[in-house]
Design a protein around this motif. Structure first.
Motif, PDB file in Angstrom:
ATOM      1  N   GLU A 245      -3.702  37.097  49.808  1.00  9.06           N
ATOM      2  CA  GLU A 245      -2.335  36.612  49.641  1.00  9.06           C
ATOM      3  C   GLU A 245      -1.470  37.617  48.895  1.00  9.06           C
ATOM      4  OE1 GLU A 245      -2.395  32.850  47.741  1.00  9.06           O
ATOM      5  OE2 GLU A 245      -3.743  31.916  49.227  1.00  9.06           O
ATOM      6  N   LYS A 246      -2.027  38.246  47.864  1.00  2.60           N
ATOM      7  CA  LYS A 246      -1.259  39.187  47.052  1.00  2.60           C
ATOM      8  C   LYS A 246      -0.985  40.485  47.804  1.00  2.60           C
ATOM      9  CE  LYS A 246      -0.887  36.423  43.637  1.00  2.60           C
ATOM     10  NZ  LYS A 246       0.437  35.828  43.340  1.00  2.60           N
ATOM     11  N   ILE A 247      -1.909  40.871  48.692  1.00  4.22           N
ATOM     12  CA  ILE A 247      -1.655  42.041  49.538  1.00  4.22           C
ATOM     13  C   ILE A 247      -0.515  41.735  50.512  1.00  4.22           C
ATOM     14  CG2 ILE A 247      -2.616  43.459  51.400  1.00  4.22           C
ATOM     15  CD1 ILE A 247      -3.768  44.328  48.826  1.00  4.22           C
ATOM     16  N   LEU A 248      -0.570  40.564  51.123  1.00  3.95           N
ATOM     17  CA  LEU A 248       0.420  40.215  52.146  1.00  3.95           C
ATOM     18  C   LEU A 248       1.811  40.006  51.568  1.00  3.95           C
ATOM     19  CD1 LEU A 248      -1.690  37.837  54.420  1.00  3.95           C
ATOM     20  CD2 LEU A 248      -0.938  40.178  54.914  1.00  3.95           C
ATOM     21  N   ASP A 249       1.907  39.493  50.323  1.00  4.31           N
ATOM     22  CA  ASP A 249       3.246  39.299  49.762  1.00  4.31           C
ATOM     23  C   ASP A 249       3.756  40.529  49.003  1.00  4.31           C
ATOM     24  OD1 ASP A 249       2.194  39.286  47.148  1.00  4.31           O
ATOM     25  OD2 ASP A 249       2.253  37.111  46.937  1.00  4.31           O
ATOM     26  N   GLY A 250       2.949  41.600  48.988  1.00  8.19           N
ATOM     27  CA  GLY A 250       3.387  42.850  48.383  1.00  8.19           C
ATOM     28  C   GLY A 250       3.173  42.951  46.895  1.00  8.19           C
ATOM     29  N   SER A 251       2.653  41.908  46.268  1.00 11.81           N
ATOM     30  CA  SER A 251       2.413  41.961  44.823  1.00 11.81           C
ATOM     31  C   SER A 251       1.418  43.064  44.470  1.00 11.81           C
ATOM     32  CB  SER A 251       1.880  40.615  44.314  1.00 11.81           C
ATOM     33  OG  SER A 251       2.783  39.578  44.595  1.00 11.81           O
ATOM     34  N   ILE A 252       0.405  43.225  45.314  1.00 17.88           N
ATOM     35  CA  ILE A 252      -0.582  44.284  45.151  1.00 17.88           C
ATOM     36  C   ILE A 252      -0.379  45.274  46.292  1.00 17.88           C
ATOM     37  CG2 ILE A 252      -3.056  44.812  45.178  1.00 17.88           C
ATOM     38  CD1 ILE A 252      -3.531  42.171  43.786  1.00 17.88           C
ATOM     39  N   ALA A 253      -0.281  46.549  45.933  1.00 18.42           N
ATOM     40  CA  ALA A 253       0.099  47.568  46.914  1.00 18.42           C
ATOM     41  C   ALA A 253      -1.069  48.056  47.756  1.00 18.42           C
ATOM     42  CB  ALA A 253       0.747  48.746  46.201  1.00 18.42           C
ATOM     43  N   GLY A 254      -2.269  47.806  47.310  1.00 17.07           N
ATOM     44  CA  GLY A 254      -3.425  48.254  48.068  1.00 17.07           C
ATOM     45  C   GLY A 254      -4.707  47.845  47.381  1.00 17.07           C
ATOM     46  N   ALA A 255      -5.790  47.890  48.134  1.00 14.23           N
ATOM     47  CA  ALA A 255      -7.080  47.493  47.570  1.00 14.23           C
ATOM     48  C   ALA A 255      -8.198  48.248  48.275  1.00 14.23           C
ATOM     49  CB  ALA A 255      -7.288  45.984  47.702  1.00 14.23           C
ATOM     50  N   ALA A 256      -9.288  48.452  47.533  1.00 11.97           N
ATOM     51  CA  ALA A 256     -10.508  49.027  48.096  1.00 11.97           C
ATOM     52  C   ALA A 256     -11.670  48.128  47.693  1.00 11.97           C
ATOM     53  CB  ALA A 256     -10.735  50.444  47.583  1.00 11.97           C
ATOM     54  N   VAL A 257     -12.446  47.702  48.676  1.00 15.84           N
ATOM     55  CA  VAL A 257     -13.546  46.763  48.429  1.00 15.84           C
ATOM     56  C   VAL A 257     -14.811  47.304  49.095  1.00 15.84           C
ATOM     57  CG1 VAL A 257     -14.404  44.428  48.830  1.00 15.84           C
ATOM     58  CG2 VAL A 257     -11.995  44.790  48.240  1.00 15.84           C
ATOM     59  N   ASP A 258     -15.867  47.401  48.322  1.00 13.65           N
ATOM     60  CA  ASP A 258     -17.148  47.913  48.828  1.00 13.65           C
ATOM     61  C   ASP A 258     -18.227  46.842  48.845  1.00 13.65           C
ATOM     62  OD1 ASP A 258     -18.856  50.148  49.668  1.00 13.65           O
ATOM     63  OD2 ASP A 258     -19.808  49.966  47.706  1.00 13.65           O
ATOM     64  N   VAL A 259     -17.947  45.689  48.231  1.00 14.10           N
ATOM     65  CA  VAL A 259     -18.971  44.649  48.076  1.00 14.10           C
ATOM     66  C   VAL A 259     -18.377  43.290  48.440  1.00 14.10           C
ATOM     67  CG1 VAL A 259     -20.421  45.810  46.373  1.00 14.10           C
ATOM     68  CG2 VAL A 259     -18.379  44.608  45.616  1.00 14.10           C
ATOM     69  N   PHE A 260     -19.211  42.429  49.025  1.00 19.92           N
ATOM     70  CA  PHE A 260     -18.736  41.165  49.573  1.00 19.92           C
ATOM     71  C   PHE A 260     -19.718  40.050  49.223  1.00 19.92           C
ATOM     72  CE2 PHE A 260     -17.382  44.766  52.024  1.00 19.92           C
ATOM     73  CZ  PHE A 260     -16.017  44.563  52.169  1.00 19.92           C
ATOM     74  N   PRO A 261     -19.216  38.801  49.118  1.00 19.06           N
ATOM     75  CA  PRO A 261     -20.110  37.695  48.761  1.00 19.06           C
ATOM     76  C   PRO A 261     -21.253  37.513  49.744  1.00 19.06           C
ATOM     77  CG  PRO A 261     -17.809  37.032  48.593  1.00 19.06           C
ATOM     78  CD  PRO A 261     -17.815  38.365  49.252  1.00 19.06           C
ATOM     79  N   ASN A 262     -20.973  37.694  51.030  1.00 21.33           N
ATOM     80  CA  ASN A 262     -21.994  37.567  52.069  1.00 21.33           C
ATOM     81  C   ASN A 262     -21.973  38.824  52.927  1.00 21.33           C
ATOM     82  OD1 ASN A 262     -22.825  34.674  51.604  1.00 21.33           O
ATOM     83  ND2 ASN A 262     -20.651  34.371  52.023  1.00 21.33           N
TER      84      ASN A 262
END
Length: 417
Positions: A245-262
């Motif tokens: 949600e924060k990526i889509l509304d522009g609050s957060i400009a970018g993210a990098a994720v290497d790990v996931f719950p599943n």
């Protein structure tokens, strides 16, 4: 006991340099390329003494109860939250990991992603691949002069701190434990204080259960508008729905994720995430430590710890048993590794039992960790079977291993409980 060589089973393709190290310790090594689920693992462990895994295999209490005669488990990675450490300790099963071996690889990935996201290289790359020329400086920044907020100032966090400073970044960090700040890094009094000033927020905390869900909607809302978020730590720490949600509304400009719950257990299996196909988001398949250099270091390190435990009972850097290393004695003929419940008077009773059966103690070391105690004893005389049987049958005995000529070979006629 029979003359069959003890067996080691390695899952998830740890580096092949582990095999000769384990073989030299007298182990017969076999491999399986992927992770196994609980039922598959229980079946595969029949006749296995040492298990090697990475992050995709869950060693649950049910697995351990089905195979209490496992000697040791090696996690060829940093984290051990995929292993029930307490259940393993209660059965006298030593667990080892590689807390330092892939630190540099994770740090380099984090630095690369910070630069890529801050320059919006993902967006520029995607545009060109789709056939659109879009040369602009809009939203693109240097990392020099920007503030990096590190949550978790351990082995990875501290090294990242030093490298980021060398790039000209200002570094702030938050850790629940007292940590010495390196270079010009500044310790923040609370996580909220860090989030208020950081242009880049990166997670590097461990996988203890209390950290689950630590970064949710409330934390994202405390971040600076237009900040960047990285998680190369544990998938279950973060509410990825809130991040989306924060990526889509522009609050957060970018993210990098290497790990996931599943995460898929094997290469080629489908991957689903709410973070797919978002702008300026880098997704990687848990490869923070997946460099040739890191995997080689991990294979050598973890296999070495498993081999040392197999040969001499050393628990140096074990994550669930007291950490003991008794130097070899030239006069010793046998070494006894004794895991027991941490009850007053156990050591005196063991030594009395040895003495009553004529066994001469050359050296000894004791350590305790919570409910578990561990004693390593060198015997310079014959070790009567009656002495071994008497100690094995003590009420507080968890496991007894007898090794001959410490550091060389496990006894073929030793008793184990």
């Amino acid at each position: 006991m029979g003359s069959v060589a003890p067996r080691a089973l390695l899952l998830e393709n740890p580096h092949t340099n582990a095999d000769p190290i384990l073989s030299r310790a007298g182990l017969e090594v076999s491999r399986h390329p992927g992770a196994l689920d609980e039922d598959e693992l229980i079946e595969a462990l029949d006749g296995v003494d040492i298990l090697g895994i990475r992050s995709g295999t869950q060693v649950t209490e049910r697995v351990i109860e089905a195979h209490p005669n496992l000697t040791a488990i090696g996690a060829f990675c940093i984290g051990t939250n995929q292993i029930d450490l307490r259940a393993a300790a209660r059965r006298g099963i030593a667990v080892f990991n590689a807390p330092f071996s892939n630190t540099r690889s994770v740090v380099e990935l984090a630095v690369a992603e910070v630069i890529a996201l801050t320059r919006r290289l993902t967006v520029r790359d995607k545009a060109l691949h789709s056939g659109t020329w879009d040369k602009t400086a809009s939203g693109s920044h240097e990392v020099r002069g920007r503030t990096l907020g590190i949550i978790g100032y351990g082995n990875i966090g501290t090294q990242l701190s030093v490298v980021a400073e060398a790039l000209g970044m200002r570094v702030v960090f938050y850790d629940t434990a007292e940590k010495l700040a390196l270079g010009n890094a500044h310790r923040m009094g609370s996580l909220s204080e860090l989030l208020a000033v950081a242009d880049v927020v990166t997670l590097h905390v461990d996988g203890r259960p209390g950290n689950a869900g630590m970064f949710g909607r409330e934390k994202f809302e405390q971040m600076k508008h237009g900040a960047i978020f990285l998680n190369l730590s544990r998938g279950f720490l973060v509410d990825y729905g809130a991040l989306r949600e924060k990526i889509l509304d522009g609050s957060i400009a970018g993210a990098a994720v290497d790990v996931f719950p599943n995460e898929p257990r094997r290469n080629g299996e489908p991957f689903e995430s709410e973070l797919r196909n978002l702008p300026n988001v880098i997704l990687t398949p848990h490869v923070g430590g997946s460099t040739q250099e890191a995997q080689e270091n991990i294979g050598h390190f973890v296999a070495g710890k498993l081999a040392a435990y197999q040969r001499s009972g050393s628990t140096d850097l074990s994550v669930n048993l007291p950490r003991l290393t008794l130097p070899p004695s030239a006069a010793a003929r046998y070494r006894v590794g004794f895991v027991h419940r941490n009850t007053p008077g156990v050591l005196a009773l063991v030594n009395q039992t040895f003495a009553e059966h004529g066994a001469n103690i050359e050296g000894q070391i004791l350590g305790t960790l919570g409910e578990i105690g561990y004693v390593v004893t060198d015997i310079g005389s014959e070790l009567p079977r009656e002495a071994v049987a008497a100690v094995s049958e003590m009420e507080d005995t968890v496991r007894l291993r007898v090794m001959t000529r410490p550091g060389v070979q496990e006894a073929t006629d030793g008793e184990e409980r």
